[in-house]
Scaffold this motif. Structure first.
Motif, mmCIF file in Angstrom:
data_model
loop_
_atom_site.group_PDB
_atom_site.id
_atom_site.type_symbol
_atom_site.label_atom_id
_atom_site.label_comp_id
_atom_site.label_asym_id
_atom_site.label_seq_id
_atom_site.Cartn_x
_atom_site.Cartn_y
_atom_site.Cartn_z
ATOM 1 N N MET A 1 33.109 79.969 32.650
ATOM 2 C CA MET A 1 32.781 78.647 33.156
ATOM 3 C C MET A 1 31.989 78.821 34.435
ATOM 4 S SD MET A 1 34.816 76.152 31.462
ATOM 5 C CE MET A 1 35.425 76.548 29.879
ATOM 6 N N GLY A 2 31.643 77.801 35.111
ATOM 7 C CA GLY A 2 30.825 77.898 36.311
ATOM 8 C C GLY A 2 31.644 78.272 37.528
ATOM 9 N N SER A 3 30.941 78.638 38.557
ATOM 10 C CA SER A 3 31.620 78.953 39.807
ATOM 11 C C SER A 3 31.711 77.697 40.667
ATOM 12 C CB SER A 3 30.851 80.049 40.549
ATOM 13 O OG SER A 3 29.576 79.571 40.914
ATOM 14 N N LEU A 4 32.524 77.777 41.681
ATOM 15 C CA LEU A 4 32.726 76.673 42.608
ATOM 16 C C LEU A 4 31.425 76.417 43.379
ATOM 17 C CD1 LEU A 4 35.101 74.898 43.622
ATOM 18 C CD2 LEU A 4 35.376 76.549 45.456
ATOM 19 N N GLN A 5 30.974 75.179 43.391
ATOM 20 C CA GLN A 5 29.741 74.821 44.097
ATOM 21 C C GLN A 5 30.080 74.340 45.503
ATOM 22 O OE1 GLN A 5 26.501 75.049 42.782
ATOM 23 N NE2 GLN A 5 27.570 76.200 41.210
ATOM 24 N N VAL A 76 37.125 65.740 49.035
ATOM 25 C CA VAL A 76 36.956 64.722 47.991
ATOM 26 C C VAL A 76 35.620 64.909 47.263
ATOM 27 C CG1 VAL A 76 36.714 62.242 47.539
ATOM 28 C CG2 VAL A 76 38.520 63.069 49.050
ATOM 29 N N PHE A 77 34.534 65.124 48.002
ATOM 30 C CA PHE A 77 33.228 65.361 47.371
ATOM 31 C C PHE A 77 33.300 66.606 46.487
ATOM 32 C CE2 PHE A 77 31.517 62.181 49.901
ATOM 33 C CZ PHE A 77 30.134 62.142 49.911
ATOM 34 N N GLY A 78 33.854 67.676 47.048
ATOM 35 C CA GLY A 78 33.916 68.936 46.305
ATOM 36 C C GLY A 78 34.791 68.858 45.079
ATOM 37 N N VAL A 79 35.943 68.214 45.195
ATOM 38 C CA VAL A 79 36.846 68.081 44.047
ATOM 39 C C VAL A 79 36.174 67.254 42.958
ATOM 40 C CG1 VAL A 79 38.994 66.981 43.277
ATOM 41 C CG2 VAL A 79 38.999 68.458 45.285
ATOM 42 N N PHE A 80 35.560 66.142 43.334
ATOM 43 C CA PHE A 80 34.905 65.285 42.345
ATOM 44 C C PHE A 80 33.801 66.050 41.604
ATOM 45 C CE2 PHE A 80 31.259 62.627 41.268
ATOM 46 C CZ PHE A 80 31.833 61.815 40.294
ATOM 47 N N SER A 81 32.879 66.629 42.354
ATOM 48 C CA SER A 81 31.731 67.299 41.739
ATOM 49 C C SER A 81 32.132 68.498 40.905
ATOM 50 C CB SER A 81 30.738 67.740 42.819
ATOM 51 O OG SER A 81 30.248 66.614 43.488
ATOM 52 N N ASN A 82 33.031 69.297 41.432
ATOM 53 C CA ASN A 82 33.449 70.487 40.693
ATOM 54 C C ASN A 82 34.296 70.139 39.479
ATOM 55 O OD1 ASN A 82 32.396 73.024 42.018
ATOM 56 N ND2 ASN A 82 33.137 71.871 43.785
ATOM 57 N N ARG A 85 31.791 68.928 36.892
ATOM 58 C CA ARG A 85 31.058 70.082 36.373
ATOM 59 C C ARG A 85 31.936 70.892 35.408
ATOM 60 N NH1 ARG A 85 29.881 71.787 41.002
ATOM 61 N NH2 ARG A 85 28.038 70.508 41.255
ATOM 62 N N PHE A 86 33.194 71.107 35.786
ATOM 63 C CA PHE A 86 34.127 71.849 34.942
ATOM 64 C C PHE A 86 34.335 71.145 33.602
ATOM 65 C CE2 PHE A 86 38.503 72.220 33.402
ATOM 66 C CZ PHE A 86 38.560 73.584 33.134
ATOM 67 N N GLU A 96 25.886 76.107 30.838
ATOM 68 C CA GLU A 96 24.481 75.734 31.055
ATOM 69 C C GLU A 96 24.247 75.409 32.523
ATOM 70 O OE1 GLU A 96 23.351 72.471 28.579
ATOM 71 O OE2 GLU A 96 24.517 73.213 26.892
ATOM 72 N N ALA A 97 22.981 75.329 32.891
ATOM 73 C CA ALA A 97 22.640 74.964 34.265
ATOM 74 C C ALA A 97 23.091 73.539 34.560
ATOM 75 C CB ALA A 97 21.148 75.101 34.491
ATOM 76 N N SER A 98 22.865 72.625 33.652
ATOM 77 C CA SER A 98 23.303 71.238 33.861
ATOM 78 C C SER A 98 23.691 70.614 32.522
ATOM 79 C CB SER A 98 22.197 70.432 34.539
ATOM 80 O OG SER A 98 21.043 70.410 33.736
ATOM 81 N N PRO A 99 24.916 70.865 32.069
ATOM 82 C CA PRO A 99 25.349 70.285 30.805
ATOM 83 C C PRO A 99 25.411 68.765 30.912
ATOM 84 C CG PRO A 99 27.186 71.350 31.913
ATOM 85 C CD PRO A 99 25.961 71.640 32.709
ATOM 86 N N PRO A 100 25.267 68.067 29.800
ATOM 87 C CA PRO A 100 25.306 66.610 29.845
ATOM 88 C C PRO A 100 26.683 66.115 30.287
ATOM 89 C CG PRO A 100 25.345 67.385 27.581
ATOM 90 C CD PRO A 100 25.099 68.581 28.456
ATOM 91 N N ARG A 101 26.678 65.046 31.069
ATOM 92 C CA ARG A 101 27.928 64.466 31.560
ATOM 93 C C ARG A 101 28.162 63.147 30.847
ATOM 94 N NH1 ARG A 101 26.234 66.661 37.124
ATOM 95 N NH2 ARG A 101 27.443 68.566 37.137
ATOM 96 N N THR A 102 29.406 62.882 30.524
ATOM 97 C CA THR A 102 29.744 61.658 29.813
ATOM 98 C C THR A 102 30.525 60.728 30.740
ATOM 99 O OG1 THR A 102 31.854 62.506 29.018
ATOM 100 C CG2 THR A 102 29.908 62.940 27.638
#
Length: 156
Positions: A1-5, A76-82, A85-86, A96-102
């Motif tokens: 999976m991706g790494s922490l952004q 809060v920003f980091g938890v939401f975004s990560n 992404r997860f 992927e670099a930017s998988p589709p988000r639903t």
């Protein structure tokens, strides 16, 4: 999976710090008015705080929110975004670099961030309000210092 952004955490920290610096003086006035300590209206409160405590009275207790809200927003920003992404990567199965988000990813990530937000925000806000309500300086010799005496009312 991706790494922490980490970019999202940095953006939250910067946004949180900026919001405290800009909003704290008005938040102090609001808190004093809500306490009902003899301020007639907003303008009267602003004048009284300025006369009694100078411009620094509007920033009383700002160091704690500056540190805590910057960290709070960062988390809060980091938890939401990560989380978002997860979930996207987990659903797709490919990093992927930017998988589709639903919409379901957005809703679940928002709920996770909301739970974190409530857990961190309540105690932070309580301490901030206690610091803003300090109106009497503590005299020690010739020095004037404002001192906080946390009691059992600050324990959660």
């Amino acid at each position: 999976m991706g790494s922490l952004q980490l970019e999202d955490f940095a953006a939250g920290w910067i946004g949180g710090a900026a919001s405290v610096i800009v909003g704290h003086p008005l938040d102090t006035v609001k808190t004093r008015l809500q306490a009902g300590v003899g301020y007639g209206n907003t303008l009267s409160c602003i004048r009284m705080v300025y006369r009694r405590e100078s411009v620094f009275g509007f920033f009383k207790g700002m160091s704690f929110p500056l540190a805590s809200i910057a960290v709070y927003n960062s988390v809060v920003f980091g938890v939401f975004s990560n989380t978002q992404r997860f979930l996207s990567q987990h659903r797709c199965g490919e990093p992927e670099a930017s998988p589709p988000r639903t919409l379901s990813d957005l809703l679940l990530a928002s709920m996770v961030a909301g739970v974190v937000s409530v857990g961190l925000g309540g105690p932070v806000d309580l301490i901030k309000i206690r610091l803003q309500m300090q109106t009497q300086p503590f005299r020690d010799g010739g020095e004037h210092r404002v001192t906080v005496f946390p009691g059992p009312h600050l324990c959660m």
